[in-house]
Design an enzyme around this catalytic site. Sequence first.
Site, PDB file in Angstrom:
ATOM      1  N   ASN A   1     -34.599 -13.681  -6.969  1.00 49.30           N
ATOM      2  CA  ASN A   1     -35.731 -13.417  -7.876  1.00 49.30           C
ATOM      3  C   ASN A   1     -37.081 -13.522  -7.178  1.00 49.30           C
ATOM      4  O   ASN A   1     -37.991 -12.744  -7.450  1.00 49.30           O
ATOM      5  CB  ASN A   1     -35.662 -14.305  -9.119  1.00 49.30           C
TER       6      ASN A   1
ATOM      7  N   GLU B   1     -32.379 -26.633  -6.844  1.00 47.07           N
ATOM      8  CA  GLU B   1     -33.417 -26.078  -7.727  1.00 47.07           C
ATOM      9  C   GLU B   1     -32.708 -25.098  -8.646  1.00 47.07           C
ATOM     10  O   GLU B   1     -32.424 -23.972  -8.253  1.00 47.07           O
ATOM     11  CB  GLU B   1     -34.483 -25.334  -6.906  1.00 47.07           C
TER      12      GLU B   1
ATOM     13  N   CYS C   1     -37.165 -18.947 -12.935  1.00 48.64           N
ATOM     14  CA  CYS C   1     -36.538 -20.164 -13.474  1.00 48.64           C
ATOM     15  C   CYS C   1     -37.483 -20.944 -14.382  1.00 48.64           C
ATOM     16  O   CYS C   1     -37.037 -21.625 -15.299  1.00 48.64           O
ATOM     17  CB  CYS C   1     -36.016 -21.050 -12.350  1.00 48.64           C
TER      18      CYS C   1
HETATM   19  P1  NAD Z   1     -24.883 -16.146 -10.177  1.00 48.39           P
HETATM   20  O1  NAD Z   1     -24.685 -17.429 -10.891  1.00 48.39           O
HETATM   21  O2  NAD Z   1     -23.719 -15.317  -9.805  1.00 48.39           O
HETATM   22  O3  NAD Z   1     -25.689 -16.393  -8.809  1.00 48.39           O
HETATM   23  C1  NAD Z   1     -26.879 -17.124  -8.754  1.00 48.39           C
HETATM   24  C2  NAD Z   1     -27.280 -17.225  -7.284  1.00 48.39           C
HETATM   25  O4  NAD Z   1     -26.316 -18.013  -6.600  1.00 48.39           O
HETATM   26  C3  NAD Z   1     -27.288 -15.893  -6.535  1.00 48.39           C
HETATM   27  O5  NAD Z   1     -28.383 -15.909  -5.643  1.00 48.39           O
HETATM   28  C4  NAD Z   1     -25.950 -15.868  -5.788  1.00 48.39           C
HETATM   29  O6  NAD Z   1     -25.997 -15.141  -4.584  1.00 48.39           O
HETATM   30  C5  NAD Z   1     -25.747 -17.321  -5.492  1.00 48.39           C
HETATM   31  N1  NAD Z   1     -24.351 -17.731  -5.439  1.00 48.39           N
HETATM   32  C6  NAD Z   1     -23.367 -17.436  -6.316  1.00 48.39           C
HETATM   33  N2  NAD Z   1     -22.209 -18.023  -5.970  1.00 48.39           N
HETATM   34  C7  NAD Z   1     -22.467 -18.723  -4.828  1.00 48.39           C
HETATM   35  C8  NAD Z   1     -21.691 -19.534  -3.978  1.00 48.39           C
HETATM   36  N3  NAD Z   1     -20.403 -19.805  -4.231  1.00 48.39           N
HETATM   37  N4  NAD Z   1     -22.284 -20.079  -2.883  1.00 48.39           N
HETATM   38  C9  NAD Z   1     -23.591 -19.852  -2.614  1.00 48.39           C
HETATM   39  N5  NAD Z   1     -24.373 -19.088  -3.386  1.00 48.39           N
HETATM   40  C10 NAD Z   1     -23.833 -18.530  -4.484  1.00 48.39           C
HETATM   41  O7  NAD Z   1     -25.859 -15.309 -11.073  1.00 48.39           O
HETATM   42  P2  NAD Z   1     -26.715 -14.002 -10.830  1.00 48.39           P
HETATM   43  O8  NAD Z   1     -26.207 -12.923 -11.735  1.00 48.39           O
HETATM   44  O9  NAD Z   1     -26.924 -13.673  -9.395  1.00 48.39           O
HETATM   45  O10 NAD Z   1     -28.091 -14.527 -11.372  1.00 48.39           O
HETATM   46  C11 NAD Z   1     -28.264 -14.834 -12.721  1.00 48.39           C
HETATM   47  C12 NAD Z   1     -28.357 -16.296 -12.966  1.00 48.39           C
HETATM   48  O11 NAD Z   1     -28.790 -16.990 -11.808  1.00 48.39           O
HETATM   49  C13 NAD Z   1     -29.414 -16.544 -14.005  1.00 48.39           C
HETATM   50  O12 NAD Z   1     -28.801 -16.799 -15.222  1.00 48.39           O
HETATM   51  C14 NAD Z   1     -30.212 -17.713 -13.506  1.00 48.39           C
HETATM   52  O13 NAD Z   1     -29.826 -18.870 -14.200  1.00 48.39           O
HETATM   53  C15 NAD Z   1     -29.797 -17.935 -12.108  1.00 48.39           C
HETATM   54  N6  NAD Z   1     -30.855 -17.849 -11.100  1.00 48.39           N
HETATM   55  C16 NAD Z   1     -31.727 -18.859 -11.010  1.00 48.39           C
HETATM   56  C17 NAD Z   1     -32.714 -18.820 -10.064  1.00 48.39           C
HETATM   57  C18 NAD Z   1     -33.713 -19.942  -9.934  1.00 48.39           C
HETATM   58  O14 NAD Z   1     -34.783 -19.724  -9.408  1.00 48.39           O
HETATM   59  N7  NAD Z   1     -33.381 -21.154 -10.350  1.00 48.39           N
HETATM   60  C19 NAD Z   1     -32.813 -17.733  -9.211  1.00 48.39           C
HETATM   61  C20 NAD Z   1     -31.879 -16.705  -9.318  1.00 48.39           C
HETATM   62  C21 NAD Z   1     -30.884 -16.770 -10.260  1.00 48.39           C
END
Ligand code: NAD
Length: 477
Positions: A152, A250, A284
């Site tokens: 993001n 985070e 977030c």
């Molecule tokens: P997701 O839960 O699949 O992934 C979230 C993030 O984690 C992605 O960047 C992904 O590459 C990474 N990830 C996933 N599985 C992982 C693993 N096993 N090891 C290391 N990294 C891993 O969800 P998404 O569809 O990519 O994003 C949507 C959700 O992610 C949202 O609902 C939001 O809550 C969250 N998000 C939060 C932030 C933040 O700034 N806190 C940023 C991006 C996404």
Amino acid sequence: MTYPQLSLYIDGEFIHGGGRREQDVLNPATGQVIGQLPHATREDLDRALAAAARAFTTWKKSSPMERSKVLRKVAELARERAQDIGRGITMDQGKPLAESVGEVVACSEHAEWHAEECRRIYGRVIPARNDSVRQMVLREPVGVVAAFSPWNFPFNQAIRKIAAAVGAGCTIVLKGPEDAPSGVVALARLFHDAGLPAGVLNIVWGVPSEVSDHLIDSPVVRKITFTGSVPVGKMLAAKAAALMKRSTMELGGHAPVIICDDADIDAAIKMLVPYKFRNAGQVCVSPTRFFVQEGVYERFVADFVGRTQGLKVGDGLLPDTKMGPLAQQRRVGAVAGFIDDARERGATVLTGGAPIPGAGNFFSPTLIADLPEDSRLMNEEPFGPVAGILRFKTIDEVLARANRLPFGLAAYAFTGSNRNAHALSTGLEAGMVTINHLGLALAETPFGGIKDSGIGSEGGTETFDGYLNTKFVTQMN
Ligand code: NAD
């Protein structure tokens, strides 16, 4: 418009090709393939770990002045290259160009803050019980860091981790976001050109779970840092804990915004509409649950809806765009799911409520009222251009409702009264509270959540805490 060449960055070398598996990178505004991202092989990951371990033996002894110099140079180069880096971020992540360029420029301040603050990593001397004893507390870098940064804010979330690790004297292997990689490759180039020694920073890409398993399991790695969703964060923190490795998490939020009867409503709306739809709500700390006191509810809703309808949604490269597409196709279905659920439960969609037809992952800015507290939107992080608006009567009531969820990242309040401001700033269960303005995520202020929203802070004077061990030395003369 050309999209940058993507690569791994291992031991000071930019690497691509060589028969490695490649992943398509899409432009979310058009759905078209714009680049190919090389995945790291197991050998690449092991090389990155070995390079980071080797570089740590010298970087941990580097002077703070040397580390500071590199970080300052990164800040200077980031400002010079902000337009080009920003264009790449808009092409693979989707946010409007002004937001992408702003992200890079703001990150220069993160590099500068860490450059300044790393010169103040102090220990202390504790008065001893015996005149011939000297007791000292030393702060030492933890070692090799494995970092996982999200899509993001591809530049921002990565530089915070890299600057903290590098400034503390650690070395780092970072897996960036495969969906929006250009900002992270640009960061590697900035550190490389700023003179960071080979191996201190390494960038890898791949299947997230495979890469994180490999890196976290490695005995070389002493610390994990992750920004992303709560479920993934909990899983990674559990893996790290089982191996007794430190972690900074985070994670997600579901920020309440409390608008009191005595607030300056015009000023609040003017700030909140662009803030809510910044980065298409994929933030977030995005305000997601608007609690409006009953005396100003009708007026707030009318003005909020009016201004929201004036937002121009489009390709982030076009100059008048105020909100770009969602970063991935999967987010369109995810956001629509919240709205379908709200409708089924009898909520009122005040504006928006659907994807915008045509190419790209565009979704109309959406506001929903009359939401039952058990609707998905009131309980799960929406991470998109959608917010719920609810009424409240008293401060005690709204505090209980705002604190009801397991999240505890950001919270916002608007009020003309000191009494309310005090009750809200002390009563809200959140890592960050901002009242009567929007003042989060500055380099000099700590950023982080409590409850399910995470462990530890990035930024502020706290920024190095997660990257340093405390060592006690007592010496008798
Ligand atoms: P997701 O839960 O699949 O992934 C979230 C993030 O984690 C992605 O960047 C992904 O590459 C990474 N990830 C996933 N599985 C992982 C693993 N096993 N090891 C290391 N990294 C891993 O969800 P998404 O569809 O990519 O994003 C949507 C959700 O992610 C949202 O609902 C939001 O809550 C969250 N998000 C939060 C932030 C933040 O700034 N806190 C940023 C991006 C996404």
